[in-house]
Design a protein around this motif. Sequence first.
Motif, PDB file in Angstrom:
ATOM      1  N   MET A 213      13.986  59.025  67.031  1.00 15.60           N
ATOM      2  CA  MET A 213      15.056  59.548  68.010  1.00 15.60           C
ATOM      3  C   MET A 213      16.248  58.843  67.852  1.00 15.60           C
ATOM      4  SD  MET A 213      12.800  59.326  71.631  1.00 15.60           S
ATOM      5  CE  MET A 213      11.110  60.223  71.627  1.00 15.60           C
ATOM      6  N   GLY A 214      16.463  57.955  66.966  1.00 18.80           N
ATOM      7  CA  GLY A 214      17.527  57.631  66.509  1.00 18.80           C
ATOM      8  C   GLY A 214      17.813  55.923  67.087  1.00 18.80           C
ATOM      9  N   TYR A 215      16.659  55.303  67.541  1.00 17.80           N
ATOM     10  CA  TYR A 215      16.440  53.920  68.036  1.00 17.80           C
ATOM     11  C   TYR A 215      16.268  52.985  67.017  1.00 17.80           C
ATOM     12  CZ  TYR A 215      16.584  56.823  72.540  1.00 17.80           C
ATOM     13  OH  TYR A 215      17.017  57.898  73.228  1.00 17.80           O
ATOM     14  N   GLU A 216      16.616  51.592  67.318  1.00 16.80           N
ATOM     15  CA  GLU A 216      16.117  50.630  66.796  1.00 16.80           C
ATOM     16  C   GLU A 216      14.611  50.308  67.288  1.00 16.80           C
ATOM     17  OE1 GLU A 216      18.300  46.871  66.251  1.00 16.80           O
ATOM     18  OE2 GLU A 216      20.310  48.148  66.115  1.00 16.80           O
ATOM     19  N   ALA A 217      13.631  49.962  66.218  1.00 15.54           N
ATOM     20  CA  ALA A 217      12.275  49.815  66.711  1.00 15.54           C
ATOM     21  C   ALA A 217      11.898  48.307  66.552  1.00 15.54           C
ATOM     22  CB  ALA A 217      11.288  50.622  65.793  1.00 15.54           C
ATOM     23  N   TYR A 218      11.220  47.775  67.669  1.00 16.24           N
ATOM     24  CA  TYR A 218      10.791  46.389  67.570  1.00 16.24           C
ATOM     25  C   TYR A 218       9.451  46.226  68.488  1.00 16.24           C
ATOM     26  CZ  TYR A 218      10.959  41.279  68.335  1.00 16.24           C
ATOM     27  OH  TYR A 218      10.929  40.022  68.617  1.00 16.24           O
ATOM     28  N   GLY A 219       8.437  45.800  67.295  1.00 15.20           N
ATOM     29  CA  GLY A 219       7.165  45.773  67.831  1.00 15.20           C
ATOM     30  C   GLY A 219       6.464  44.559  67.632  1.00 15.20           C
ATOM     31  N   THR A 220       5.562  44.015  68.384  1.00 13.33           N
ATOM     32  CA  THR A 220       4.849  42.957  68.279  1.00 13.33           C
ATOM     33  C   THR A 220       3.288  43.305  68.536  1.00 13.33           C
ATOM     34  OG1 THR A 220       5.099  42.186  70.538  1.00 13.33           O
ATOM     35  CG2 THR A 220       6.517  41.201  68.938  1.00 13.33           C
ATOM     36  N   ASP A 221       2.274  42.674  68.191  1.00 11.83           N
ATOM     37  CA  ASP A 221       0.984  42.869  68.373  1.00 11.83           C
ATOM     38  C   ASP A 221       0.207  41.333  68.170  1.00 11.83           C
ATOM     39  OD1 ASP A 221      -0.854  45.625  68.567  1.00 11.83           O
ATOM     40  OD2 ASP A 221      -1.984  43.790  67.980  1.00 11.83           O
ATOM     41  N   LEU A 222      -0.753  41.158  69.043  1.00 14.16           N
ATOM     42  CA  LEU A 222      -1.362  40.227  68.923  1.00 14.16           C
ATOM     43  C   LEU A 222      -2.651  39.966  67.549  1.00 14.16           C
ATOM     44  CD1 LEU A 222      -2.628  37.474  70.086  1.00 14.16           C
ATOM     45  CD2 LEU A 222      -4.543  38.963  71.304  1.00 14.16           C
ATOM     46  N   SER A 223      -2.545  41.105  66.920  1.00 13.41           N
ATOM     47  CA  SER A 223      -3.577  41.058  65.812  1.00 13.41           C
ATOM     48  C   SER A 223      -2.693  41.388  64.633  1.00 13.41           C
ATOM     49  CB  SER A 223      -4.492  42.348  65.808  1.00 13.41           C
ATOM     50  OG  SER A 223      -4.829  42.851  64.357  1.00 13.41           O
ATOM     51  N   GLU A 224      -3.118  40.535  63.467  1.00 18.96           N
ATOM     52  CA  GLU A 224      -2.189  40.587  62.228  1.00 18.96           C
ATOM     53  C   GLU A 224      -2.496  41.625  61.399  1.00 18.96           C
ATOM     54  OE1 GLU A 224      -2.744  37.054  59.819  1.00 18.96           O
ATOM     55  OE2 GLU A 224      -2.317  35.569  61.637  1.00 18.96           O
ATOM     56  N   ARG A 225      -3.614  42.161  61.676  1.00 21.80           N
ATOM     57  CA  ARG A 225      -3.935  43.474  60.972  1.00 21.80           C
ATOM     58  C   ARG A 225      -3.066  44.701  61.551  1.00 21.80           C
ATOM     59  NH1 ARG A 225      -8.373  47.116  61.658  1.00 21.80           N
ATOM     60  NH2 ARG A 225      -8.984  46.041  63.494  1.00 21.80           N
ATOM     61  N   MET A 226      -3.079  44.709  62.877  1.00 21.58           N
ATOM     62  CA  MET A 226      -2.169  45.788  63.415  1.00 21.58           C
ATOM     63  C   MET A 226      -0.704  45.824  62.995  1.00 21.58           C
ATOM     64  SD  MET A 226      -4.262  47.999  65.236  1.00 21.58           S
ATOM     65  CE  MET A 226      -5.293  47.570  63.505  1.00 21.58           C
ATOM     66  N   VAL A 227      -0.262  44.509  62.898  1.00 24.92           N
ATOM     67  CA  VAL A 227       1.046  44.194  62.389  1.00 24.92           C
ATOM     68  C   VAL A 227       1.034  44.703  60.973  1.00 24.92           C
ATOM     69  CG1 VAL A 227       2.853  42.656  61.687  1.00 24.92           C
ATOM     70  CG2 VAL A 227       1.499  42.296  63.979  1.00 24.92           C
ATOM     71  N   GLU A 228       0.340  44.548  60.309  1.00 22.91           N
ATOM     72  CA  GLU A 228       0.229  44.850  58.781  1.00 22.91           C
ATOM     73  C   GLU A 228       0.147  46.566  58.748  1.00 22.91           C
ATOM     74  OE1 GLU A 228      -2.829  42.920  56.750  1.00 22.91           O
ATOM     75  OE2 GLU A 228      -2.161  41.066  56.973  1.00 22.91           O
ATOM     76  N   TYR A 229      -0.569  47.174  59.646  1.00 20.45           N
ATOM     77  CA  TYR A 229      -0.881  48.374  59.578  1.00 20.45           C
ATOM     78  C   TYR A 229       0.798  49.230  60.191  1.00 20.45           C
ATOM     79  CZ  TYR A 229      -5.719  48.882  59.067  1.00 20.45           C
ATOM     80  OH  TYR A 229      -7.167  48.816  58.484  1.00 20.45           O
ATOM     81  N   SER A 230       1.359  48.465  60.905  1.00 19.14           N
ATOM     82  CA  SER A 230       2.583  49.137  61.385  1.00 19.14           C
ATOM     83  C   SER A 230       3.711  48.712  60.436  1.00 19.14           C
ATOM     84  CB  SER A 230       2.957  48.336  62.762  1.00 19.14           C
ATOM     85  OG  SER A 230       2.403  48.501  63.869  1.00 19.14           O
ATOM     86  N   GLU A 231       3.651  47.907  59.745  1.00 21.38           N
ATOM     87  CA  GLU A 231       4.614  47.512  58.605  1.00 21.38           C
ATOM     88  C   GLU A 231       4.308  48.594  57.565  1.00 21.38           C
ATOM     89  OE1 GLU A 231       3.996  43.559  57.584  1.00 21.38           O
ATOM     90  OE2 GLU A 231       5.682  42.779  58.712  1.00 21.38           O
TER      91      GLU A 231
END
Length: 379
Positions: A213-231
């Motif tokens: 949509m043209g926005y900057e995205a900033y995400g956090t998650d308690l799970s390191e695995r989920m952060v790796e998946y997002s990346e």
Amino acid sequence: MKYLAILGRQPEISKAELSALLPENKFLGGEKVVRFEVPERISFNLNRLGGTLKLGEKIEGRVVDFLAGLPEGKITLGVSDFSRGASRKTASIEALKLKKILVRHGRSVRVVENKDAELSTATSLHNGLSGVNPKKVELLKLNEEWYRVVFVQDIDAYSRRDQARPARDARVGMLPPKLAQILINLCGELPEGSRVLDPFCGTGVVLQEAILMGYEAYGTDLSERMVEYSEKNLKWLGNDLEKSVVKNTTGFTPTWKVEVGDAMNFKWNGRIDAVACEGYLGRPMSNPPAEIKLKAEKQECKSIILGFLKNLAGQIEPGTPVVVACPAWLRENGSYSRLEILDETLEAWYNIGNKSRKGLLYHREGQIVARDIIILRKK
């Protein structure tokens, strides 16, 4: 400009999405279609609409005159009839009537066959009736009014950016890209480059849609695995934007950041212009939970989501929109039991946009854990 919107399977959510993006408008109509008017053509990219299947622009004057003015060459014509008492037969009759008139004027016309009063989204899309090619036209009939389709939801694009993502985990639930779009859109139309936070980012679906949509995205998650998946998924998205496998509707370079962090106590870095997320939904379930189990689930989910909202309230500016999908559980009688968090505690920090939450329950038929959408704005 006058428009007719054909809504998705949960029309109240679709109308809420349109109302958030076009807040000055009144939407008139029933459950399936709504009419509305804007001073000029809609300015935002229509591909961001998760809850609208088709959008038609009103034809002023005679529909035959409109068709006669189309560019030279063979015309592909489809008709969807939303009039009172419409059927496959009425839609087919209208299409053939228009074809005969055009043929008498020397035009070559192919009519897309109706299997119902309305052409399905898939039929419209796969016949090119999306409003891009001026010689491939779908007309929407609503009683005496005619509309020319200017947008058809690209169901193939949703499938690609859902199924082709390299990191997926069915055990933690999969947020549909359509719903991710809706959650962001319920924040209202944000300036391009706004920074959207998802504090429960999981595999990064909200972040992905924010980027598109043209926005900057900033995400956090308690799970390191989920952060790796997002990346991994956001890197894939960046590569595929260049290859045009998924559509970047803005043409800008994607900007995103993902960190490990507990939403109940994390200190987010930098500005936050909007928050859109699916909160903690509890444990996966295959059957409606017993009352004692439901009570425990509710307590855990409420503690986490309220803890997050309290933590967030001290870090965002007044007026910042916050849209959260909370859990609701199917009961034996077919109703859903919501997570009751809209109380005095929450109202100390936020204005509540949909306190009744009527109609904003996103679920499939028989789904055990539904998403109950709550719209907030920081006081």
